[in-house]
Design a protein around this motif. Structure first.
Motif, PDB file in Angstrom:
ATOM      1  N   GLU A 105      41.735   2.877  41.488  1.00 30.06           N
ATOM      2  CA  GLU A 105      41.338   1.538  41.035  1.00 30.06           C
ATOM      3  C   GLU A 105      42.432   0.889  40.217  1.00 30.06           C
ATOM      4  OE1 GLU A 105      37.893  -0.527  38.259  1.00 30.06           O
ATOM      5  OE2 GLU A 105      37.446   1.369  39.280  1.00 30.06           O
ATOM      6  N   GLN A 106      43.170   1.678  39.408  1.00 30.29           N
ATOM      7  CA  GLN A 106      44.226   1.079  38.580  1.00 30.29           C
ATOM      8  C   GLN A 106      45.323   0.466  39.445  1.00 30.29           C
ATOM      9  OE1 GLN A 106      47.589   4.291  37.362  1.00 30.29           O
ATOM     10  NE2 GLN A 106      45.812   4.259  36.021  1.00 30.29           N
ATOM     11  N   LEU A 107      45.588   1.072  40.613  1.00 30.44           N
ATOM     12  CA  LEU A 107      46.573   0.498  41.528  1.00 30.44           C
ATOM     13  C   LEU A 107      46.089  -0.840  42.054  1.00 30.44           C
ATOM     14  CD1 LEU A 107      49.136   0.666  43.326  1.00 30.44           C
ATOM     15  CD2 LEU A 107      47.711   1.835  45.021  1.00 30.44           C
ATOM     16  N   TRP A 108      44.816  -0.927  42.435  1.00 27.65           N
ATOM     17  CA  TRP A 108      44.301  -2.162  43.021  1.00 27.65           C
ATOM     18  C   TRP A 108      44.123  -3.264  41.983  1.00 27.65           C
ATOM     19  CZ3 TRP A 108      44.781  -3.357  47.824  1.00 27.65           C
ATOM     20  CH2 TRP A 108      44.961  -2.334  48.755  1.00 27.65           C
ATOM     21  N   LYS A 109      43.878  -2.901  40.742  1.00 28.03           N
ATOM     22  CA  LYS A 109      43.858  -3.921  39.682  1.00 28.03           C
ATOM     23  C   LYS A 109      45.233  -4.557  39.555  1.00 28.03           C
ATOM     24  CE  LYS A 109      40.144  -2.135  36.725  1.00 28.03           C
ATOM     25  NZ  LYS A 109      39.803  -1.538  35.406  1.00 28.03           N
ATOM     26  N   THR A 110      46.244  -3.718  39.630  1.00 28.06           N
ATOM     27  CA  THR A 110      47.617  -4.214  39.544  1.00 28.06           C
ATOM     28  C   THR A 110      47.971  -5.082  40.743  1.00 28.06           C
ATOM     29  OG1 THR A 110      48.307  -2.277  38.267  1.00 28.06           O
ATOM     30  CG2 THR A 110      50.033  -3.515  39.403  1.00 28.06           C
ATOM     31  N   ALA A 112      36.370  -3.680  45.652  1.00 28.46           N
ATOM     32  CA  ALA A 112      36.170  -4.667  46.711  1.00 28.46           C
ATOM     33  C   ALA A 112      36.792  -6.027  46.395  1.00 28.46           C
ATOM     34  CB  ALA A 112      34.687  -4.806  47.025  1.00 28.46           C
ATOM     35  N   PRO A 113      36.499  -6.652  45.251  1.00 30.31           N
ATOM     36  CA  PRO A 113      37.123  -7.955  44.977  1.00 30.31           C
ATOM     37  C   PRO A 113      38.635  -7.851  44.795  1.00 30.31           C
ATOM     38  CG  PRO A 113      35.883  -7.171  43.062  1.00 30.31           C
ATOM     39  CD  PRO A 113      35.536  -6.270  44.197  1.00 30.31           C
ATOM     40  N   LEU A 114      39.106  -6.707  44.337  1.00 23.37           N
ATOM     41  CA  LEU A 114      40.540  -6.516  44.168  1.00 23.37           C
ATOM     42  C   LEU A 114      41.236  -6.475  45.529  1.00 23.37           C
ATOM     43  CD1 LEU A 114      40.354  -3.682  41.449  1.00 23.37           C
ATOM     44  CD2 LEU A 114      40.493  -6.157  41.078  1.00 23.37           C
ATOM     45  N   GLU A 139      43.588   0.314  53.921  1.00 21.59           N
ATOM     46  CA  GLU A 139      42.661   0.710  52.851  1.00 21.59           C
ATOM     47  C   GLU A 139      41.900  -0.497  52.318  1.00 21.59           C
ATOM     48  OE1 GLU A 139      40.766   3.077  49.816  1.00 21.59           O
ATOM     49  OE2 GLU A 139      41.598   3.441  51.815  1.00 21.59           O
ATOM     50  N   ALA A 140      42.598  -1.593  52.113  1.00 18.83           N
ATOM     51  CA  ALA A 140      41.945  -2.802  51.609  1.00 18.83           C
ATOM     52  C   ALA A 140      40.893  -3.300  52.594  1.00 18.83           C
ATOM     53  CB  ALA A 140      42.990  -3.888  51.351  1.00 18.83           C
ATOM     54  N   GLN A 141      41.241  -3.323  53.888  1.00 20.43           N
ATOM     55  CA  GLN A 141      40.292  -3.802  54.897  1.00 20.43           C
ATOM     56  C   GLN A 141      39.085  -2.880  54.987  1.00 20.43           C
ATOM     57  OE1 GLN A 141      40.981  -6.876  56.630  1.00 20.43           O
ATOM     58  NE2 GLN A 141      38.745  -6.594  56.725  1.00 20.43           N
ATOM     59  N   GLU A 182      33.377  -2.101  54.404  1.00 21.58           N
ATOM     60  CA  GLU A 182      32.257  -1.259  53.989  1.00 21.58           C
ATOM     61  C   GLU A 182      31.348  -1.988  53.010  1.00 21.58           C
ATOM     62  OE1 GLU A 182      33.566   2.460  52.459  1.00 21.58           O
ATOM     63  OE2 GLU A 182      34.056   3.300  54.431  1.00 21.58           O
ATOM     64  N   ASN A 183      31.932  -2.746  52.110  1.00 20.76           N
ATOM     65  CA  ASN A 183      31.124  -3.470  51.138  1.00 20.76           C
ATOM     66  C   ASN A 183      30.414  -4.657  51.775  1.00 20.76           C
ATOM     67  OD1 ASN A 183      31.614  -2.669  48.009  1.00 20.76           O
ATOM     68  ND2 ASN A 183      33.322  -2.018  49.273  1.00 20.76           N
TER      69      ASN A 183
END
Length: 411
Positions: free
Chosen positions: A86-91, A160-162, A141-143, A148-149
């Motif tokens: 999650e920390q990677l996707w926040k960035t 998901a929003p990230l 990974e993002a897709q 899924e969400n």
């Protein structure tokens, strides 16, 4: 219908989790603020180059190589950074937002204490290899997370929003974004930042580097906090840091010993200080002074001991020099103690107590003006005051005319 869970008492387990989360968050912000100094020392060559906190990113370095830093600090050991973190996707979400705002000329640096193995697809961010495979992996990974969400709301995750923010960029924009990212695996902790700062003080004599780095970080902590308020302009320049280093060097060159504990708050548990100085407490009891005197004495002893240890650890003095100061202080005490004993020889206990009180008052109030540390510019009084209390705890000085005999009688 009212949810019965609202009637349950607060859970101590949940409270502990929240407390730990708050503590971890505070530690992260503190590390981030201090790490900005490391960045400025390491990256800047010109006086006008500067860092800004919490502007475009955690740390914004403006200079010949403008850079944005995301600092992910964790006190938890053995954490691994992956494309599912999650920390990677926040960035990535934050940097994607900046890219959509056309802020695209900065290096993007993710500083993390997590480990990244050689077989980790993210490892390419630590070098200059092709990033095509990484971009494909991130897009997939993002897709996957978004799909899924969308299909099952029960699988809704914080990522998901990230991920959606990352996918809002065009494929060309995503490629350009990933090309600008660098990953810095940082093993520094709050406790070791002094050592890291000292490594960047190349022009300073080696024996002074750690001491100057320590005081520079103390100054920086306040300056960084001020930069987030209207008190001072936001950017902190290399010139300002250089001026502070020069001031610290001037203090060193004039023999000034730093007073780190003059305004330091003592431990909250005053009883622990008293237990650690049992003989000192007995010495004060012999002249029938109360808790006010005892508290001041044990705090003075604590400050002196902590300061001496700091000086020795930083190479500013040594225990032999401290021992010579002790001997001079004992001689100064004798000039006060011995005539007082002569004046009350054969006197009553009340008279001896009165004399002892005068000697104790002298130790706490007047002695600091009569005995200074030799060879150093030292204007604080707590060292002399505290060392006298330490010597009293070691029975090398005392207040009551019969203190040696009286202390032998005590168990």
């Amino acid at each position: 219908m009212r949810d019965a869970s609202h009637d349950q008492p607060p859970s101590p387990v949940i409270d502990e989790i929240h407390a730990r989360e708050a503590s971890a968050s505070a530690a992260g912000y503190y590390f981030q603020a201090l790490y900005a100094l490391i960045i400025l020392l390491r990256e800047s060559n010109e006086d006008a180059e500067a860092v800004t906190l919490e502007n475009l990113d955690d740390i914004h370095f403006s200079g010949n190589r403008p850079s944005l830093f995301q600092v992910k600090y964790s006190r938890t050991a053995k954490r691994t950074l992956t494309i599912a973190s999650e920390q990677l996707w926040k960035t990535l979400a934050n940097w994607s937002t900046l890219a959509r705002r056309k802020i695209t000329h900065h290096r993007l640096i993710l500083v993390t204490s997590a480990s990244i193995g050689d077989d980790n697809v993210l490892a390419v961010l630590m070098g200059n290899g092709s990033r095509k495979a990484l971009l494909n992996a991130l897009e997939q990974e993002a897709q996957r997370v978004v799909d899924e969400n969308t299909q099952d709301s029960k699988k809704l995750t914080a990522r998901a929003p990230l991920c959606r923010e990352f996918l809002r960029l065009s494929q060309k924009e995503r490629k350009h974004l990933i090309a600008r990212i660098h990953l810095a695996s940082e093993r520094a902790t709050i406790a070791t930042l002094n050592e890291h700062a000292a490594k960047h003080l190349h022009l300073i004599e080696k024996k002074y580097r750690f001491s100057i780095a320590k005081r520079l970080l103390e100054w920086w902590a306040l300056r960084a906090a001020q930069s987030l308020t209207p008190e001072k302009p936001e950017p902190i320049t290399k010139a300002e840091v250089t001026q502070q280093i020069s001031a610290l060097l001037r203090e060193m060159s004039t023999g000034t010993l730093p007073g780190d504990f003059e305004d330091a708050a003592p431990p909250e548990d005053i009883n622990a200080l008293k237990q650690a100085a049992g003989v000192l407490v007995q010495q004060i009891q012999l002249v029938r002074r109360g808790d006010g005197y005892t508290n001041r004495a044990v705090i003075a002893r604590w400050k002196a001991r902590m300061q001496r240890e700091a000086w020795v650890n930083e190479g500013l003095t040594d225990w032999n020099e401290q021992g010579r100061f002790d001997l001079r202080l004992i001689e100064t005490w004798k000039f006060q103690f011995e005539p007082a004993c002569d004046n009350c020889e054969g006197g009553t206990e009340d008279e001896k107590i009165a004399v002892g009180r005068e000697v104790l008052d002298w130790a706490l109030r007047q002695a600091p003006d009569e005995q200074r540390i030799s060879g150093a510019s030292w204007n604080s009084s707590y060292m002399t005051r505290g060392v006298l209390q330490q010597l009293a705890d070691e029975k090398k000085v005392g207040w009551h005319p019969d203190y040696e005999a009286r202390l032998k009688e005590k168990p």
